[in-house]
Each structure stands twice: as C-alpha cells, then as structure tokens.
Design an enzyme around this catalytic site. Structure first.
Site, PDB file in Angstrom:
ATOM      1  N   CYS A   1     -38.687  12.485  22.354  1.00 22.52           N
ATOM      2  CA  CYS A   1     -39.659  12.116  23.390  1.00 22.52           C
ATOM      3  C   CYS A   1     -40.382  13.315  23.982  1.00 22.52           C
ATOM      4  O   CYS A   1     -41.346  13.150  24.723  1.00 22.52           O
ATOM      5  CB  CYS A   1     -38.983  11.303  24.489  1.00 22.52           C
ATOM      6  SG  CYS A   1     -37.808  12.250  25.459  1.00 22.52           S
TER       7      CYS A   1
ATOM      8  N   CYS B   1     -36.801   7.139  25.931  1.00 18.20           N
ATOM      9  CA  CYS B   1     -36.883   8.018  24.754  1.00 18.20           C
ATOM     10  C   CYS B   1     -36.758   7.138  23.513  1.00 18.20           C
ATOM     11  O   CYS B   1     -35.794   6.383  23.379  1.00 18.20           O
ATOM     12  CB  CYS B   1     -35.761   9.046  24.821  1.00 18.20           C
ATOM     13  SG  CYS B   1     -35.446   9.921  23.278  1.00 18.20           S
TER      14      CYS B   1
ATOM     15  N   SER C   1       0.863  -1.182   0.000  1.00 17.76           N
ATOM     16  CA  SER C   1       0.000   0.000   0.000  1.00 17.76           C
ATOM     17  C   SER C   1       0.898   1.230   0.000  1.00 17.76           C
ATOM     18  O   SER C   1       2.115   1.111  -0.006  1.00 17.76           O
ATOM     19  CB  SER C   1      -0.915  -0.017   1.210  1.00 17.76           C
ATOM     20  OG  SER C   1      -0.137   0.001   2.370  1.00 17.76           O
TER      21      SER C   1
ATOM     22  N   GLU D   1       3.011  10.324 -10.815  1.00 15.63           N
ATOM     23  CA  GLU D   1       1.776   9.879 -11.474  1.00 15.63           C
ATOM     24  C   GLU D   1       0.569  10.424 -10.733  1.00 15.63           C
ATOM     25  O   GLU D   1       0.614  10.548  -9.518  1.00 15.63           O
ATOM     26  CB  GLU D   1       1.685   8.333 -11.420  1.00 15.63           C
ATOM     27  CG  GLU D   1       2.867   7.622 -12.031  1.00 15.63           C
ATOM     28  CD  GLU D   1       3.021   6.185 -11.509  1.00 15.63           C
ATOM     29  OE1 GLU D   1       2.049   5.616 -10.975  1.00 15.63           O
ATOM     30  OE2 GLU D   1       4.134   5.654 -11.633  1.00 15.63           O
TER      31      GLU D   1
ATOM     32  N   CYS E   1     -36.633  17.384  24.117  1.00 14.47           N
ATOM     33  CA  CYS E   1     -36.057  16.392  23.217  1.00 14.47           C
ATOM     34  C   CYS E   1     -36.951  16.233  21.991  1.00 14.47           C
ATOM     35  O   CYS E   1     -38.163  16.045  22.129  1.00 14.47           O
ATOM     36  CB  CYS E   1     -35.924  15.062  23.962  1.00 14.47           C
ATOM     37  SG  CYS E   1     -35.540  13.677  22.876  1.00 14.47           S
TER      38      CYS E   1
ATOM     39  N   LYS F   1      -1.638  13.664  -1.060  1.00 17.98           N
ATOM     40  CA  LYS F   1      -3.081  13.809  -1.228  1.00 17.98           C
ATOM     41  C   LYS F   1      -3.502  15.259  -1.414  1.00 17.98           C
ATOM     42  O   LYS F   1      -2.901  16.165  -0.858  1.00 17.98           O
ATOM     43  CB  LYS F   1      -3.805  13.239   0.009  1.00 17.98           C
ATOM     44  CG  LYS F   1      -3.637  11.751   0.217  1.00 17.98           C
ATOM     45  CD  LYS F   1      -4.304  10.985  -0.895  1.00 17.98           C
ATOM     46  CE  LYS F   1      -4.843   9.650  -0.504  1.00 17.98           C
ATOM     47  NZ  LYS F   1      -5.781   9.501   0.537  1.00 17.98           N
TER      48      LYS F   1
ATOM     49  N   ASP G   1      -8.468   7.388  -8.384  1.00 20.81           N
ATOM     50  CA  ASP G   1      -9.350   6.959  -7.309  1.00 20.81           C
ATOM     51  C   ASP G   1     -10.199   5.819  -7.845  1.00 20.81           C
ATOM     52  O   ASP G   1     -11.313   6.017  -8.301  1.00 20.81           O
ATOM     53  CB  ASP G   1     -10.208   8.148  -6.877  1.00 20.81           C
ATOM     54  CG  ASP G   1     -10.698   7.986  -5.466  1.00 20.81           C
ATOM     55  OD1 ASP G   1     -10.318   6.991  -4.817  1.00 20.81           O
ATOM     56  OD2 ASP G   1     -11.469   8.842  -5.012  1.00 20.81           O
TER      57      ASP G   1
ATOM     58  N   CYS H   1     -30.683  14.431  26.362  1.00 20.88           N
ATOM     59  CA  CYS H   1     -31.960  13.950  26.857  1.00 20.88           C
ATOM     60  C   CYS H   1     -31.640  12.843  27.856  1.00 20.88           C
ATOM     61  O   CYS H   1     -30.912  11.909  27.532  1.00 20.88           O
ATOM     62  CB  CYS H   1     -32.811  13.402  25.706  1.00 20.88           C
ATOM     63  SG  CYS H   1     -34.241  12.467  26.283  1.00 20.88           S
TER      64      CYS H   1
ATOM     65  N   LYS I   1      -2.820  10.088  -8.784  1.00 20.85           N
ATOM     66  CA  LYS I   1      -3.307   8.962  -7.992  1.00 20.85           C
ATOM     67  C   LYS I   1      -4.785   8.754  -8.322  1.00 20.85           C
ATOM     68  O   LYS I   1      -5.654   9.483  -7.864  1.00 20.85           O
ATOM     69  CB  LYS I   1      -3.125   9.208  -6.500  1.00 20.85           C
ATOM     70  CG  LYS I   1      -3.573   8.025  -5.676  1.00 20.85           C
ATOM     71  CD  LYS I   1      -3.078   8.107  -4.259  1.00 20.85           C
ATOM     72  CE  LYS I   1      -3.469   6.845  -3.501  1.00 20.85           C
ATOM     73  NZ  LYS I   1      -4.942   6.704  -3.385  1.00 20.85           N
TER      74      LYS I   1
ATOM     75  N   GLU J   1      -4.723   0.400 -11.743  1.00 18.71           N
ATOM     76  CA  GLU J   1      -5.933   0.894 -11.101  1.00 18.71           C
ATOM     77  C   GLU J   1      -7.077   0.861 -12.122  1.00 18.71           C
ATOM     78  O   GLU J   1      -6.959   1.432 -13.203  1.00 18.71           O
ATOM     79  CB  GLU J   1      -5.661   2.325 -10.633  1.00 18.71           C
ATOM     80  CG  GLU J   1      -6.632   2.851  -9.630  1.00 18.71           C
ATOM     81  CD  GLU J   1      -6.262   2.537  -8.184  1.00 18.71           C
ATOM     82  OE1 GLU J   1      -5.226   1.862  -7.945  1.00 18.71           O
ATOM     83  OE2 GLU J   1      -7.020   2.942  -7.286  1.00 18.71           O
TER      84      GLU J   1
ATOM     85  N   TYR K   1       0.491   0.674 -13.574  1.00 18.41           N
ATOM     86  CA  TYR K   1       1.569   1.491 -13.011  1.00 18.41           C
ATOM     87  C   TYR K   1       2.745   0.699 -12.456  1.00 18.41           C
ATOM     88  O   TYR K   1       3.697   1.289 -11.963  1.00 18.41           O
ATOM     89  CB  TYR K   1       1.033   2.450 -11.949  1.00 18.41           C
ATOM     90  CG  TYR K   1       0.232   1.800 -10.841  1.00 18.41           C
ATOM     91  CD1 TYR K   1       0.847   0.976  -9.897  1.00 18.41           C
ATOM     92  CD2 TYR K   1      -1.136   2.036 -10.719  1.00 18.41           C
ATOM     93  CE1 TYR K   1       0.118   0.392  -8.884  1.00 18.41           C
ATOM     94  CE2 TYR K   1      -1.866   1.457  -9.702  1.00 18.41           C
ATOM     95  CZ  TYR K   1      -1.235   0.636  -8.787  1.00 18.41           C
ATOM     96  OH  TYR K   1      -1.951   0.058  -7.790  1.00 18.41           O
TER      97      TYR K   1
HETATM   98  O1  D41 Z   1      -3.056   5.648  -9.255  1.00 19.63           O
HETATM   99  C1  D41 Z   1      -2.982   4.974  -8.252  1.00 19.63           C
HETATM  100  N1  D41 Z   1      -4.040   4.825  -7.477  1.00 19.63           N
HETATM  101  C2  D41 Z   1      -1.698   4.320  -7.873  1.00 19.63           C
HETATM  102  C3  D41 Z   1      -1.703   3.385  -6.852  1.00 19.63           C
HETATM  103  C4  D41 Z   1      -0.478   4.597  -8.534  1.00 19.63           C
HETATM  104  N2  D41 Z   1      -0.417   5.483  -9.543  1.00 19.63           N
HETATM  105  N3  D41 Z   1       0.655   3.979  -8.147  1.00 19.63           N
HETATM  106  C5  D41 Z   1       0.667   3.070  -7.151  1.00 19.63           C
HETATM  107  N4  D41 Z   1       1.831   2.474  -6.811  1.00 19.63           N
HETATM  108  C6  D41 Z   1       1.873   1.579  -5.844  1.00 19.63           C
HETATM  109  C7  D41 Z   1       3.196   0.949  -5.497  1.00 19.63           C
HETATM  110  C8  D41 Z   1       4.256   1.998  -5.352  1.00 19.63           C
HETATM  111  C9  D41 Z   1       3.104   0.184  -4.203  1.00 19.63           C
HETATM  112  C10 D41 Z   1       3.564   0.012  -6.593  1.00 19.63           C
HETATM  113  C11 D41 Z   1      -0.534   2.742  -6.456  1.00 19.63           C
HETATM  114  C12 D41 Z   1      -0.428   1.772  -5.433  1.00 19.63           C
HETATM  115  N5  D41 Z   1       0.779   1.209  -5.140  1.00 19.63           N
HETATM  116  C13 D41 Z   1      -1.557   1.294  -4.649  1.00 19.63           C
HETATM  117  N6  D41 Z   1      -2.830   1.344  -4.958  1.00 19.63           N
HETATM  118  C14 D41 Z   1      -3.555   0.796  -3.969  1.00 19.63           C
HETATM  119  C15 D41 Z   1      -2.725   0.378  -3.012  1.00 19.63           C
HETATM  120  C16 D41 Z   1      -1.457   0.673  -3.425  1.00 19.63           C
END
Ligand code: D41
Length: 678
Positions: free
Chosen positions: A421, A442, A91, A123, A418, A324, A127, A436, A125, A183, A235
């Site tokens: 009640c 109640c 992760s 890159e 409340c 994030k 969702d 309450c 991220k 993803e 990725y």
């Molecule tokens: O775009 C993503 N959500 C994303 C997820 C990404 N661009 N790169 C990722 N790289 C990794 C590693 C570095 C562990 C190969 C990831 C994730 N992991 C990831 N997505 C969910 C858990 C981990």
C-alpha cells in the site's frame, strides 16, 4: 517364447493355448519385472502378449482376472469405493537421531526381558504410497490405499497395471487368503523419462516421484495409471488365512519373493543396534545412487514372537521405527529479495531463488523469516546460498557462501514503506517484526484476510481459492469478508476463467458457508493471535457473540489460556468501528451458528484431560475439542503426567513419543469416535 510357439502348433483348443500363453507371459514378466533378469528380448514378450490379446478378443470367455492382458487398464471409474482393512495398517514412529534409535532399542530390550542384543530386519524407507493387496487362492482380487489406516480407497484396477505386482502368485503353498502390504513408488529413471516426454509434448510434468506415485494411483482412469512407470516393493503381510507364516520378518520377505513379489534388494538382517546404525550410514552413503527415492530406513524386530510380545501403541508398532535422514540441503543463488505482507500486516522477507531440486521438489522461494534473521545471516541479492527443506515445511535459507574476491551487492535495508500500500511501516517492539498497520486498507492484508476467512478451517468456502480472492479484490468487488455474501452470480461470472456454471456453484458454496459454528466464525475473523484453540476458548466462555463483543480486556482475560496481550487484541478488534460495521453486515447477511453446548462438569469425561495430535479425518480439531468439552472433559495442548488420553490422528508427531515415555494411553481416531458415541 518357446512354450508359446509350441502351444500354437500343438494346441488342442483355444483354452489350452490361452493358458500356455498366460503361463509364458507370467514367467517372463516375473523374470523381467521382479527379478530384473529377463530371458527373452522385449520384442518376444510383446509378440506373446499380442497373440494372447488376439485370442482373448476372439474368445472373450477365455479372459480371466489374472490374465496379463488385464494390466493395460479398463474403463474409467466414477469414484473410488472405500475398503475397510481387515487388520488396520499401522504407521511408523520416527527417529531423527542415533540417540532416538538407541532409546528405541533400549525400550525393545527392556520389554523383551533385557537380552543383550536384538536382531532387526533393516529396509530402506521408500518415499511412495503404502498399499494393501489381497490374493485369494493365489489370484489378485483387491487392492487398496492405506488411507487413514482403517479404511482406504479401492484402487484394484490401478494396482493391476503395475507390472511388478503378480496378478497370480508363483510357486506353491500360498495361503487361501493372503494380504500383502508394500510401497508403490516411481523409480527415478521412470520419473525423469516421463517428465522429459511430457515436457516435449508440452504437457504438465510431475512434481516429485512421491507425488507422482500417489497421483498415478489415484487416477480414476486406469489407463493413465498404466501409462505411468510405477513399481512396488512388498514389506509385510496383513490378513492371512489358511497357513502359518514363517516366524521371522526376514523369512517372510524371502517367502514373499518366492511367490513372485518384488522385495527391496537392499533389505538386510543385523544382530544388534550397532548393526542398525551401520546399516543407516551405509544406505545413507548409497542414497544418491539408488534408483528410487528414500527418506530414511526402517528397523523391524526380526522375530515375530518378539513382535507379538511388544505389541503396539495406538497406531504404531513398538517393534519398528523409521530412522529418517536429515533434511536435505542444496545450493542456489538469490535472484531477488522481496517483502511479503501477511494477514496481520507482518512483512516477511522472501528470497527468490535460482530454482533447485531439493528434498524431492523444485524450490524457487525460501523464507528468511524476519528482518533480524535476514540481517544476522546477511543475505544479499546475487549471493550463493544453502537452502534447506525438511518434509513439508517451507524451505529456508540456511546460510550464505561467501566467495572470496567476489563483489557482493549492498546489504538489504529494512523497508520504510509497505510494498503493497506504500504507507509507512512500523517496527513492532514485541516481536521485532516490521508491520504495516493499515489493516484491510492495505490491499495485501485485505486479500489475506479474505483468504483466511474462506479457508478450510475457517468458513470453508469450497471453490474460493487464493487466485479468485485476489481477482475479486483487484476488481474492487471485495473490501471486507462481509462483501462475499453480497456477490451476485453475474459478478462472479465476469471473472477470468469462470463459467456460468462455476459461478453458480461458487455462489451456492458462499451461501452454504453462512451456516457455521461460533468457534469457526471467531477464528475466521482473523483477530491477531486468535488461533483455533483461542477461538474455541472464547466461544466456550462467552457462549455467544454478544457477550464477547461487549467484554473488556479484563473480562476477556478470564478465559482460560488467554493472557493480557491476546485479550488486548481481542478487545481492540471489537472496539474498531470498521470491524463493528463489518460484523453488523455479516450478521445481517444471515451468517449463523448453533448455540454452543453448555459447559458441564458432570459429563462422562468429567475430570479427564485429553491431548489432540495429528490430523483427524472425521472431524476438525475444533469439533473434537468441542465434543470433549461438551462431555465435561478438558483439552490440553501438551502431554504431561496429568494427561489421561492422547488422541492420535494421521501424521502425529512428538506428542506420541512423549505419551509413550510417560505411559499415557494413546487412542486412535476411531476409538475416540467410539468413546464419543457411547
Ligand atoms: O518403505 C517403506 N516406506 C516402509 C513402510 C517399509 N519398508 N516398511 C514399513 N513397515 C510398516 C510396518 C512395520 C507397520 C509393517 C512401512 C510401513 N509400515 C508404513 N508405511 C506407511 C505407513 C506405515
């Protein structure tokens, strides 16, 4: 197309013709889905596909696993199989500020022998849902969800329906076995189109693109997956056999692209931390115009040699981090302000809003926390307000936008009775909360008490949802949690939308829940301020219910981490005559638990301090705590220098960073389970 027509006239046999059609379809599919650069109109592609379907129908022996016709989705499955990842899917740690990214880069450089700068692959991220896809000799053979990182679900059939995922690799030089990771997501345009059409048909719409992607992949019927507009960006590589990969993340991405995978076009390589932060701002500015939903960006040390040197802590690589975006905010207006009565009688003001789409979901309620917060922000009915939603937390009202010259409604006054009640409410001096005090007399509190009693972390009564509890209370069938065990199948079957069969099932689930554990039972009682940790401590200390029922506040305060306020609440609960009667009835109905394991200071974990974080998949947190204590170990709530192990479940948060900064050993759930088994 051209090659397809030629094949039709000069074919020496159906096998050859099928191969030519397949090659043409693979090529056009790749140009269309992966490169976004089609060479032929859609109609021609469809025509080739029909030709191939006809041919494979007439000659079923010609159909192969990698045929483009296989994308349409086969027969539904009864259940998903489990697949163990050959290499765990890690992760990502999170950073929420530039400073945290600076800190990450500093740690990276320190461990790499202090170079002036490190190159990163950046890159967006996505969702969506992380998946793993395996190819053998260039043919897609298996696909799985990430699951807990160790084991995922076998979603091969559903993944095959994603047009952007090659069924057969392009180019040459692929390894004998290639596992890629990426993803799966639903592009915004597809999401909106799907919802427009579903709404027009009067069908259920999808909540947000992320849930839509996850939900679509977790369909047992692959034809449903096939009907959803899913896309995938790859990725990383996982398990690879029979070939050396390039030695840079950016080169791996490039190679994957040549083999026919879709790579996020916004990926980019930078030379230093400053490049990362500039990338973050650039993507942040472009976020609203991107065709897919993202919640941040990911930085990965570009050199694989450096990645290997850095290694990983528990489940997250030291060489990558997700930066994030801040919580999303949106404008709405307040339709009404209502007071919700919680399980312990606390009144919480809730703003009913004009629905707004924020952070990927439509929000129509937001909390105002308590009366003091409401007064401080001076929120009134009709006001224009800023709403914030971060991750999975409850949306909140951030502030009011005062429009000059506009007449506002009257300020909100604290309720004196409340809303459930109708009895007078008290102001709780400790917590500045309105409360309450009628407890389960109640109706609102009665409902919340029973919902809590049945909830997953308490008695875990399967199938007894909130709506059912409300119906049962409204029908006067439930007054206390003890009444649950007296419900008959006939009474349950009378409820709205409840058939004979479901009534039997629920009745059985209620009976099953009688077998529980003492910590779960104490937690289920819903005593004020007694959460899971306190329930466990009480159970451990008194070893049974009898001792606890007889204890006074002084004796209860002897329990580790229990202070005078909590002790007073516990004592008051067991002194209450109604509670005593309810406990008597619960025990008479046969509720039962195994004896608590004896506390030992000589166990294998003697002297060792554990901290649990994140969600464990194989056991509840209470069970993990019990297991540690039974072996003589201690469980603490926060990471310090004295911590020996941090056990990290899914979605572990800041405790991991703390552990990393203090050099505390972090272990994943499976390693912890292995320690327990030893
Ligand atoms: O775009 C993503 N959500 C994303 C997820 C990404 N661009 N790169 C990722 N790289 C990794 C590693 C570095 C562990 C190969 C990831 C994730 N992991 C990831 N997505 C969910 C858990 C981990």
């Amino acid at each position: 197309m051209v090659s397809g027509k030629k094949a039709a006239t000069s074919a020496t046999g159906p096998a050859r013709k099928a191969r030519k059609l397949r090659d043409a379809l693979h090529r056009h599919g790749y140009l269309y889905y992966s490169l976004d650069a089609p060479e032929v109109p859609d109609a021609e592609y469809d025509c080739l596909m029909r030709e191939l379907v006809a041919l494979e129908t007439a000659h079923p022996e010609l159909c192969s696993a990698d045929s483009p016709t296989q994308r349409v989705g086969g027969a539904p499955l009864a259940a998903f199989g489990q697949l163990k990842h050959r290499i765990p899917m890690l992760s990502l740690d999170n950073a929420f500020s530039d400073e945290q990214v600076q800190e990450f880069d500093r740690r990276v450089r320190e461990r790499l022998g202090a170079p002036a700068a490190v190159g990163y692959s950046c890159e967006p991220k996505l969702d969506g849902l992380a998946v793993s896809v395996t190819y053998e000799r260039g043919v897609l053979v298996q696909g799985a969800t990430r699951g807990d990182g160790e084991t995922g679900e076998d979603i091969t059939q559903n993944l095959k329906t994603i047009a952007a995922l090659p069924l057969k690799l392009r180019g040459a030089g692929w390894p004998r076995v290639l596992e890629v990771r990426g993803e799966v997501f639903m592009p915004l345009a597809g999401f909106e189109k799907f919802n427009r059409e579903a709404a027009a048909r009067g069908e259920k719409t999808l909540v947000n693109p992320r849930n839509a992607a996850a939900g679509s992949l977790r369909q047992l019927d692959p034809r449903i997956s096939a009907s959803r507009p899913l896309d995938i960006f790859i990725y990383a590589c996982g398990y690879v056999e029979g070939r050396q990969l390039p030695r840079r993340q950016s080169e791996i991405l490039h190679m994957l692209m040549k083999w026919g995978f879709r790579i996020c076009p916004q990926s980019s390589v930078v030379g230093s931390l400053e490049g990362c932060l500039a990338y973050y701002r650039e993507i942040g500015a472009a976020r609203a115009t991107l065709p897919y939903q993202i919640d941040g960006v990911v930085y990965k040390v570009n050199e694989l040699a450096s990645q290997e040197k850095l290694g990983f802590v528990s489940r997250a690589p030291r060489w990558a981090i997700a930066h994030k975006f801040p919580a999303e905010e949106a404008l709405s207006s307040v339709r009404d302000i209502e007071w919700q009565v919680g399980r312990t009688g606390t009144l919480t003001p809730v703003a009913r809003l004009e629905p707004v789409f924020v952070g990927g979901v439509t929000v129509s309620n937001a909390t105002l926390h308590n009366f003091d917060e409401l007064s401080r922000k001076d929120v009134r009915i009709g006001d224009k307000v800023v709403i914030r939603r971060a991750g999975d937390v409850i949306p909140e009202v951030v502030r009011v936008i005062i429009e000059r010259g506009l007449r506002r409604s009257a300020p909100i006054v604290a309720p004196v009775t409340c809303p459930s009640c109708g009895e007078p409410v008290a102001r709780d001096p400790e917590q500045a909360a309105l409360r309450c005090l009628r407890g389960r007399l109640c109706p609102a509190q009665r409902k919340e008490e029973i919902k809590h009693f049945a909830s997953r972390r308490a008695l875990d009564i399967h199938g007894l949802g909130d709506k059912l509890v409300e119906q049962l209370v409204d029908a006067n069938l439930l007054r206390t949690p003890a009444d649950l065990f007296g419900l008959s199948v006939a009474q349950l079957a009378q409820l709205e939308r409840m058939g004979e069969k479901s009534a039997h099932k629920l009745h059985a689930a209620i009976a099953t829940a009688k077998r529980t554990t003492l910590p779960r039972f104490l937690y289920a009682l819903g005593i004020r301020d007694v959460g899971e940790a306190t329930a466990l401590a009480l159970a451990q200390h008194f070893a049974g219910l009898a001792g606890l029922r007889a204890a006074d506040a002084d004796a209860i305060q002897q329990v580790p981490d229990v202070g005078p306020v909590v002790a007073a609440h516990v004592e008051a609960f067991f002194r209450d005559r109604d509670n005593q009667a309810m406990l008597g009835r619960l025990i008479a109905s046969g509720i039962d638990w195994p004896a608590m394991p004896a506390r030992t200071s000589a166990g294998r974990f003697a002297g060792q301090v554990f901290v649990l974080t994140g969600t464990l998949s194989g056991m509840t947190r209470i069970e993990a705590q019990q297991a540690i204590i039974a072996r003589g170990g201690k469980v603490s709530g926060s990471v310090s220098k004295k911590t020996h192990y941090v056990v990290a479940g899914a979605d572990a948060g800041s405790k991991l960073a703390k552990a990393a900064s203090l050099g505390v050993t972090v272990i994943a759930e499976d390693a912890f389970a292995a320690m327990l088994r030893k």
